[in-house]
Write a protein that holds these residues in place. Structure first.
Motif: not given
Length: 287
Positions: A36-43, A228-232, A250-262
């Motif tokens: 998901f994180n790869l897809s989000l950054r790519m798209l 954005v999860p508590k533990d990034t 590039f401190a903006f390169c955070k990790t995101y939690e996948s949507p619950a729908g996935l």
């Protein structure tokens, strides 16, 4: 990857390809956030990333029996995902491509003072954080798909150049040269325009209403700040070597939690189909 040892993962894959649905679900959920994180950054947007992630996870499920353990499972997953995303044309920015020139001009000349208050009683600081996360993510869309992929693998996922080069089909040397150029280009843009990560005059707080007016953020749906999860801390363990002196730009390169729908999508798929699709993959994917 979730906290599963390599031995445990290989055992789970063996069970999954033998038809064990619970093991298959565990394997897929272990790479869901990575994909998901790869897809989000790519798209660039959450809806497009969720759609693409579903496609990629289905590819992983239906070709899992072709994984022979000759590379790390994460490398195999990255290869499937990057091949899919580099040619993905169903996302918004494929229809409306961006460039650094366009983005810079909008920052310099956007009429931010002519917009009324559109915050809908949402705290401006929260909206500014949403804009910051959204803006830096969308900024990646100014890169061509190959360059974007190179930047994301090395800067966000910190994949070693040998592994990243193998994933992309280029030599480690070529990868290091290209990522160094791309990172310099990104850093130069941030330094010139961005007041959050560089020396520019652009401030997210000042552009909140302008961003809402242009449908860049939605006070009623804060995708980025809510994900954005508590533990990034990233869960991919390969360490990117220091190939330049701008890594901290590039401190903006955070990790995101996948949507619950996935997760619901995965379980619905597994509940609605026989696991023979895993054990009878029609086409093997290369490792």
């Amino acid at each position: 990857m979730k906290n599963i040892t390599n031995e445990e993962l290989l055992a789970l894959i063996e069970k999954a390809t033998a038809g064990d649905k619970e093991s298959l679900e565990t394997v897929i959920l272990s790479v869901q956030d990575l994909v998901f994180n790869l897809s989000l950054r790519m798209l660039g947007t959450f809806p497009d990333a969720e759609d693409a992630t579903q496609d990629i996870l289905l590819k992983i499920i239906t070709h899992l029996s072709s994984f022979k353990g000759e590379s790390a499972f994460s490398t195999w997953v990255f290869r499937i995902a990057t091949n899919h995303l580099k040619n993905y044309q169903k996302h918004m920015f494929a229809k409306f491509p961006l460039s650094f020139e366009f983005y810079g001009d909008d920052i310099k000349n956007g009429k931010i003072d002519d917009v009324p208050d559109l915050t809908q009683n949402v705290e401006k600081a929260i909206l500014a954080e949403e804009l910051k996360l959204s803006c830096t993510n969308v900024m990646l869309q100014c890169l061509d798909p190959e360059s974007r992929c190179i930047f994301i693998l090395g800067t966000m996922f910190k994949v070693d150049s040998r592994i990243a080069g193998d994933i992309l089909g280029i030599t480690p040397e070529a990868y290091r040269q290209r990522i160094s150029r791309i990172r310099s280009k990104m850093a130069d843009f941030l330094k010139e325009y961005c007041g959050e990560y560089g020396n520019g005059t652009c401030r997210c707080t000042d552009r909140v209403n302008y961003a809402i007016q242009n449908h860049r953020i939605n006070p009623a749906q804060l995708d980025f700040t809510s994900a954005v999860p508590k533990d990034t801390m990233m869960e991919v363990k390969e360490a990117m070597e220091d190939i330049d002196d701008i890594s901290q730009e590039f401190a903006f390169c955070k990790t995101y939690e996948s949507p619950a729908g996935l997760k619901k999508f995965i379980r619905k798929f597994l509940d609605g189909t026989s696991c023979f699709v895993v054990t009878n993959a029609s086409t093997a994917l290369p490792e």
